[in-house]
Design a protein around this motif. Structure first.
Motif, mmCIF file in Angstrom:
data_model
loop_
_atom_site.group_PDB
_atom_site.id
_atom_site.type_symbol
_atom_site.label_atom_id
_atom_site.label_comp_id
_atom_site.label_asym_id
_atom_site.label_seq_id
_atom_site.Cartn_x
_atom_site.Cartn_y
_atom_site.Cartn_z
ATOM 1 N N ARG A 134 0.813 -1.203 0.000
ATOM 2 C CA ARG A 134 0.000 0.000 0.000
ATOM 3 C C ARG A 134 0.853 1.261 0.000
ATOM 4 N NH1 ARG A 134 -3.865 -1.874 -1.731
ATOM 5 N NH2 ARG A 134 -5.810 -2.496 -0.731
ATOM 6 N N PHE A 135 2.060 1.190 0.593
ATOM 7 C CA PHE A 135 2.815 2.437 0.690
ATOM 8 C C PHE A 135 3.299 2.906 -0.679
ATOM 9 C CE2 PHE A 135 6.173 -0.712 1.667
ATOM 10 C CZ PHE A 135 7.163 -0.324 0.796
ATOM 11 N N ALA A 178 -0.124 8.321 -4.814
ATOM 12 C CA ALA A 178 -1.258 9.225 -4.606
ATOM 13 C C ALA A 178 -0.813 10.599 -4.135
ATOM 14 C CB ALA A 178 -2.224 8.621 -3.593
ATOM 15 N N LEU A 179 0.446 10.721 -3.699
ATOM 16 C CA LEU A 179 0.959 12.048 -3.370
ATOM 17 C C LEU A 179 1.433 12.771 -4.622
ATOM 18 C CD1 LEU A 179 2.977 11.368 -0.123
ATOM 19 C CD2 LEU A 179 1.075 12.919 -0.338
ATOM 20 N N TYR A 237 3.883 11.594 -6.750
ATOM 21 C CA TYR A 237 5.278 11.347 -7.114
ATOM 22 C C TYR A 237 5.358 10.451 -8.348
ATOM 23 C CZ TYR A 237 7.187 13.563 -2.981
ATOM 24 O OH TYR A 237 7.556 14.481 -2.055
ATOM 25 N N TYR A 292 -3.197 15.500 -7.474
ATOM 26 C CA TYR A 292 -2.859 14.733 -6.272
ATOM 27 C C TYR A 292 -2.673 15.624 -5.040
ATOM 28 C CZ TYR A 292 -2.535 10.408 -8.816
ATOM 29 O OH TYR A 292 -2.848 9.305 -9.544
ATOM 30 N N GLN A 304 -6.685 12.986 -1.833
ATOM 31 C CA GLN A 304 -5.754 12.150 -1.082
ATOM 32 C C GLN A 304 -6.449 10.882 -0.611
ATOM 33 O OE1 GLN A 304 -2.527 11.720 -0.162
ATOM 34 N NE2 GLN A 304 -2.325 13.094 -1.905
ATOM 35 N N VAL A 305 -5.672 9.934 -0.146
ATOM 36 C CA VAL A 305 -6.242 8.659 0.274
ATOM 37 C C VAL A 305 -5.617 8.227 1.591
ATOM 38 C CG1 VAL A 305 -4.572 7.313 -1.052
ATOM 39 C CG2 VAL A 305 -6.754 6.296 -0.498
ATOM 40 N N PHE A 344 -5.350 4.630 3.678
ATOM 41 C CA PHE A 344 -5.644 3.204 3.522
ATOM 42 C C PHE A 344 -5.954 2.551 4.861
ATOM 43 C CE2 PHE A 344 -3.065 3.864 -0.356
ATOM 44 C CZ PHE A 344 -4.016 3.457 -1.255
ATOM 45 N N SER A 377 0.740 0.846 4.797
ATOM 46 C CA SER A 377 0.671 2.049 3.968
ATOM 47 C C SER A 377 1.770 3.044 4.305
ATOM 48 C CB SER A 377 -0.699 2.700 4.067
ATOM 49 O OG SER A 377 -0.945 3.124 5.364
ATOM 50 N N LEU A 378 2.575 2.752 5.329
ATOM 51 C CA LEU A 378 3.748 3.577 5.614
ATOM 52 C C LEU A 378 4.983 2.737 5.343
ATOM 53 C CD1 LEU A 378 2.605 5.045 9.044
ATOM 54 C CD2 LEU A 378 2.469 6.154 6.837
ATOM 55 N N ASN A 379 5.916 3.292 4.602
ATOM 56 C CA ASN A 379 7.126 2.545 4.267
ATOM 57 C C ASN A 379 7.876 2.148 5.540
ATOM 58 O OD1 ASN A 379 9.539 1.599 3.316
ATOM 59 N ND2 ASN A 379 9.761 3.179 1.765
ATOM 60 N N LEU A 402 11.423 3.830 6.474
ATOM 61 C CA LEU A 402 11.605 5.271 6.709
ATOM 62 C C LEU A 402 10.937 5.661 8.030
ATOM 63 C CD1 LEU A 402 10.784 6.672 3.162
ATOM 64 C CD2 LEU A 402 13.017 6.245 4.145
ATOM 65 N N GLU A 443 8.301 14.129 3.048
ATOM 66 C CA GLU A 443 8.081 13.739 1.661
ATOM 67 C C GLU A 443 6.701 14.210 1.185
ATOM 68 O OE1 GLU A 443 7.142 9.571 0.796
ATOM 69 O OE2 GLU A 443 8.900 9.622 -0.485
ATOM 70 N N ALA A 444 5.711 14.041 2.061
ATOM 71 C CA ALA A 444 4.353 14.442 1.699
ATOM 72 C C ALA A 444 4.234 15.959 1.604
ATOM 73 C CB ALA A 444 3.369 13.897 2.717
ATOM 74 N N VAL A 457 6.571 18.127 0.870
ATOM 75 C CA VAL A 457 7.266 18.611 -0.323
ATOM 76 C C VAL A 457 6.461 18.321 -1.587
ATOM 77 C CG1 VAL A 457 9.397 18.366 -1.650
ATOM 78 C CG2 VAL A 457 9.485 18.393 0.807
ATOM 79 N N ALA A 458 5.591 17.305 -1.505
ATOM 80 C CA ALA A 458 4.778 16.972 -2.678
ATOM 81 C C ALA A 458 3.763 18.066 -3.004
ATOM 82 C CB ALA A 458 4.053 15.653 -2.440
ATOM 83 N N LYS A 473 2.603 21.125 -4.493
ATOM 84 C CA LYS A 473 3.219 21.960 -5.522
ATOM 85 C C LYS A 473 2.679 23.374 -5.536
ATOM 86 C CE LYS A 473 4.229 17.986 -8.302
ATOM 87 N NZ LYS A 473 3.510 16.931 -8.959
ATOM 88 N N ARG A 516 -0.300 12.595 6.770
ATOM 89 C CA ARG A 516 0.342 12.583 5.458
ATOM 90 C C ARG A 516 -0.639 13.023 4.371
ATOM 91 N NH1 ARG A 516 2.982 7.238 3.105
ATOM 92 N NH2 ARG A 516 0.871 6.480 3.356
ATOM 93 N N VAL A 540 -0.710 17.852 1.925
ATOM 94 C CA VAL A 540 -0.787 18.553 0.650
ATOM 95 C C VAL A 540 -2.025 19.440 0.569
ATOM 96 C CG1 VAL A 540 0.588 16.934 -0.656
ATOM 97 C CG2 VAL A 540 -1.821 16.483 -0.336
#
Lengths: 378, 550
Positions: A275-276, A282-283, A285, B376, B380-381, B383, B389-391, B394, B402-403, B405-406, B408, B454, B458
């Motif tokens: 999912r990640f 979805a952000l 990227y 985007y 947003q979503v 889960f 859903s989180l790496n 990290l 990261e989110a 900076v996304a 824009k 997260r 944005v």
């Protein structure tokens, strides 16, 4: 038990890196009128010539891999009587037919094993990543390309293969004289750019086409895996005119990359379901960012296992080739070439046992390290 | 027909049956290692004859060990010291002291067990019927010739379709298979069934069916049932007596009515009516302008044939799904697992290619909306499972940065990123020390808050909540829902809330859509759907809400 394998890995790497300082016929430090010198680093220093310097420190083993001790030629046993000037110069593991020290050969063979192992696995990793990272991420249904760019790619690929096959064609272009070596490539490039522009203006060629990347590339991987290994190696090596270590590295990498590629592919297929990955997509990227930042670290994590096992296989393969006499050039020594010396004299057990043990222990070490990493990851 | 009459082995029923079928006295289980940690601390409770007793407790409170000791199975687990006594009505001996042969007899004919996941307790290579016959033969109960007829009769008697007898386990749904596993325990004519979380893996409709089935079994054959669960709704629906277990200790045993009137139990319940009324009025003030429009969305997947030479088939997951989401809505999409809910979420976000149909966001079609790069940032979503859903490699800080900076729309300087980070943490009620943690070190609630943060980074207009709170426990669900409501009012958000939980959607959504096998069955405002359901499926779904009669 865990400690033993990492200790032996450390010893292996240490000996491989510092082989020249452990076993050498040149002294490490000398003193002459001008001060201290380090003959290990210089090629000019000759043994048995009257050097004017005073030796301060000698290496532990007084022989290099190809220094010939004529007094002890003819396979002297480690326990047999040896003709020695000094007591320290004893051949602890015996000599071979020409009088070369077996221990020095083993130590310098470690360097070769390390060199070939690491660089061929590194090359295999890069090749494997190139062939599987992107295709497995995109799969069969997600990669779309314009027809025009597809055509251009095919044309470029065709020319690349053509010119590689006819090496002379390139050389003739570059050596016809005048400014041809600039003019002809520039013309070529110009034609391709013009083609690109015209094609991208025509409606038919701007159509998006689905490319089943994964199927294409995994077919290539399967194809390479179904080739008979030793046979391919023999053919590839016969293509090279001069034997060299780099040839061996390239050949082994060509043989080993499909294993890495399959590991990478399997891992990527798993990771991209996570999912990640979707959450990052979805952000907003790009796929490139996701592959390099989020997927690759996970993929590499588990590819380390394949690398460890591959390393062991590489050393074995190199030994096999050297044993057959088609491996490394004659002025180098590897465990396999040491082993092949044993063929000349069956009574000289030390020529077979010691290199064999070195190969055995190294492979055991890398296999158990691979196992250990695998159990840690799962 | 009483199965006792058909089945041979009639047990010697004690005529003046006592009130309790099982009496557990001072049951104590401790680890045999040096720590001597006590898992069960002097437990005493009874199971009443011909009634359903529920054993309630959180995971790790020792429920399953209690169940295993009642069946005498605890003997076979290594490294445990067991003391105390468990007596079964009519049997002289302490169950914990029985030898292997006695235990086999006891488990075969007097007590049996149902497990959580029926798919693992059935052999996939044999049909259901064969396996039930096996149970029958194993217990030397009746001649094999009549076995098939006997079991088929049992099927009809309990209202299970007869054809299921010939089916293989993988062909059945979880609910059907669980019913058959209950039936399989019945053929040996037990007097006690221990059901270990039998409905935890099931969806709402089949859960209700299985619970009804258990009630039917109890009423028809007078079998006592020990029902182990952490699901209070199910317990309320089914049980007569409730035993509360906490950290290896009995906190008390209650009659059902008494238990649910306790104040602390009430707190855990999500929908207390007064609250839901007041919150709804806030939600209602939605602006009537369209934010998102989905038209005739269709998606097919290629399903591989199961046999070697069978052809691949196209499997239609979404079939012409259309709906509209207004600004300020909380739009619920409700369906069972496999109905295509998540596929809708991913199609809205364009994470998977759709076959046909269109998604129109703020008046622009999706391809067009995506082209300007802000899509985007607007949608947003969140889960279901924060762990996935989180790496995992990290930490929270780098995930949130990261989110941020996304985004824009704004220039991201170091100061603005830092201040945004602080704002995000304060908005979702997280402390600063979360930042250095990795997702594995977070609790479920914290993880979900990080996921929400997260998504908020944005500054979106629409958030798709894909089963976002399903994996949390009731208390945490309530807290996260409160947080989501607060955020919605503060930041003018619109939610698409995807769930299988009817009660939560009634509380949280103002318009809902009900999905069955990829088709829209019904949609409208919450009141109209819940009060006057038109479609058969909606009615069935609503019936599955467990409302106890008392």
């Amino acid at each position: 038990m865990i400690r033993i394998k990492y200790i032996s890995l450390f010893i292996f790497v240490f000996i491989g890196i510092f082989a020249d300082f452990i076993a050498n016929d040149k002294p490490l430090i000398c003193k002459n009128k001008e001060g201290y010198t380090f003959p290990v680093f210089s090629d000019k220093y000759r043994v048995n010539q009257d050097n004017k310097c005073e030796i301060i420190l000698n290496p532990i083993i007084h022989y290099s891999n190809n220094s010939i001790d004529k007094l002890n030629a003819g396979s002297i046993s480690p326990f047999g009587e040896q003709n020695l000037a000094e007591k320290q110069q004893r051949h602890y593991l015996g000599t071979d037919l020409l009088g070369r020290d077996v221990l020095a050969g083993l130590i310098h063979g470690t360097t070769i094993a390390l060199k070939i192992g690491f660089s061929s696995m590194f090359l295999a990793l890069i090749l494997g990543l190139m062939m599987s990272l992107y295709p497995s991420y995109f799969g069969d249904f997600e990669f779309k390309a314009k027809l025009s760019s597809l055509l251009i790619t095919i044309i470029l690929l065709f020319f690349t293969v053509y010119f590689l096959y006819y090496k002379t064609a390139i050389i003739s272009i570059l050596t016809t004289g005048g400014y041809n070596f600039i003019f002809i490539p520039a013309l070529f490039l110009g034609i391709i750019i013009a083609l690109w522009f015209t094609l991208s203006k025509i409606n038919i060629f701007t159509r998006q086409i689905l490319i089943p990347l994964d199927s294409m590339f995994s077919t290539v991987i399967k194809l390479f895996q179904s080739l008979p290994g030793t046979f391919v190696v023999l053919i590839l090596i016969s293509l090279f005119t001069k034997p060299s270590i780099y040839n061996i590295i390239i050949v082994i990498a060509i043989l080993k990359w499909p294993i890495i590629a399959r590991y990478v592919r399997a891992e990527m297929l798993k990771i991209k379901q996570e999912r990640f990955i979707e959450a990052t997509k979805a952000l907003g990227y790009s796929n490139n960012y996701i592959i390099w930042k989020h997927a690759l670290p996970h993929v590499l994590n588990s590819t380390i296992v394949a690398l460890a096992f591959g390393f062991a296989g590489t050393i074995l393969l190199e030994s096999t080739l050297s044993f057959l006499g088609i491996g490394i050039p004659a002025d180098h020594v590897s465990w396999g070439s040491l082993l092949s010396e044993a063929r000349h004299d069956f009574t000289a057990w030390w020529l077979a046992i010691f290199p064999g043990m070195a190969i055995f222990i190294t492979i055991l070490t890398f296999n158990s390290i691979g196992n250990h990493i695998r159990s840690k990851i799962n | 027909m009483d199965i006792g009459s058909v089945v041979y082995l009639k047990k010697v029923f004690v005529k003046n049956s006592k009130e309790n079928i099982i009496e557990v006295i001072n049951l104590e289980v401790e680890l045999e290692n040096s720590s001597r940690e006590k898992i069960l601390k002097k437990i005493c409770f009874d199971i009443k004859n011909k009634s359903i007793t529920a054993l309630v407790g959180k995971s790790g409170s020792g429920k399953s060990l209690t169940a295993l000791s009642i069946l005498g199975l605890i003997k076979y687990i290594d490294g445990l010291n067991v003391r105390g006594s468990i007596s079964f009505e009519g049997i002289e001996k302490n169950i914990l002291e029985m030898d292997d042969k006695e235990l086999k007899d006891y488990r075969g004919n007097i007590a049996s067990m149902i497990f959580q996941d029926p798919f693992t307790s059935f052999d996939p290579s044999k049909s259901c019927g064969e396996q039930i016959i096996e149970v029958l033969e194993f217990n030397r109960v009746s001649a094999t010739e009549n076995a098939e007829n006997f079991i088929l009769n049992l099927f009809t008697e309990l209202g299970i379709e007869r054809r299921l007898f010939f089916y293989y386990p993988y062909m059945l749904s979880g609910g059907q298979l669980q019913k058959i596993s209950i039936l399989a325990t019945l053929v040996s004519n037990p007097r006690l069934i221990v059901a270990d979380e039998p409905t935890t893996n099931l969806d709402a409709i089949s859960k209700k069916e299985v619970l009804d089935f258990l009630l039917k079994v109890k009423n028809k054959y007078g079998i006592s049932i020990l029902y182990i669960s952490h699901d209070l709704e199910a317990v309320r629906y089914i049980s007569d007596e409730i035993v509360l277990l906490e950290a290896g200790k009995i906190k008390g045993s209650y009659k059902k009515n008494v238990f649910f009137e306790q104040p602390n139990v009430q707190n855990e319940k999500l929908v207390s009516k007064r609250e839901s009324q007041s919150d709804k009025s806030i939600i209602k003030s939605g602006n009537e302008r369209k934010l998102l429009e989905v038209k005739n969305l269709t998606k097919t997947f290629l399903s591989r044939g199961k046999k070697i030479f069978s052809q691949n088939k196209l499997f239609r997951v979404l079939d012409k799904v259309s709906f509209e989401v207004m600004r300020g809505d909380v739009f619920g999409i409700i369906g069972e697992s496999g109905s295509g809910k998540s596929t809708i979420a991913r199609s809205i976000l364009d994470l998977i290619p759709k076959d046909s149909g269109s998604v129109i966001f703020m008046g622009k079609s999706l391809d067009f909306a995506k082209a300007n790069n802000y899509f985007y940032n607007d949608v947003q979503v969140v889960f279901q499972n924060p762990l996935s859903s989180l790496n995992p490699s990290l930490n929270v800080k780098s995930l949130l940065v990261e989110a941020i900076v996304a985004n824009k729309r704004v220039n991201n300087s170091i100061e603005s990123v830092n201040s945004k980070l602080k704002w995000l943490l304060s908005v979702v009620d997280l402390s600063k020390d979360v930042l250095s943690k990795k997702s594995r070190q977070l609790s479920g609630g914290e993880g979900q808050r990080v996921s929400i943060a997260r998504a908020l980074a944005v500054s979106p207009r629409l958030i798709v909540l894909d089963e976002s709170i399903s994996s949390l426990d009731k208390k945490m669900q309530y807290k996260i829902l409160q947080l989501l409501l607060k955020l919605k009012n503060e930041l003018n958000l619109t939610y698409i809330f995807i769930t299988h939980d009817l009660e939560i959607s009634r509380y949280f959504c103002n318009r809902i859509l009900i999905l069955q096998k990829g088709r829209v069955v019904e949609q409208g405002s919450v009141e109209s759907v819940f009060v006057r359901p038109k479609h058969e499926y909606t009615k069935r779904l609503l019936n599955s809400i467990l409302v106890s009669d008392s």
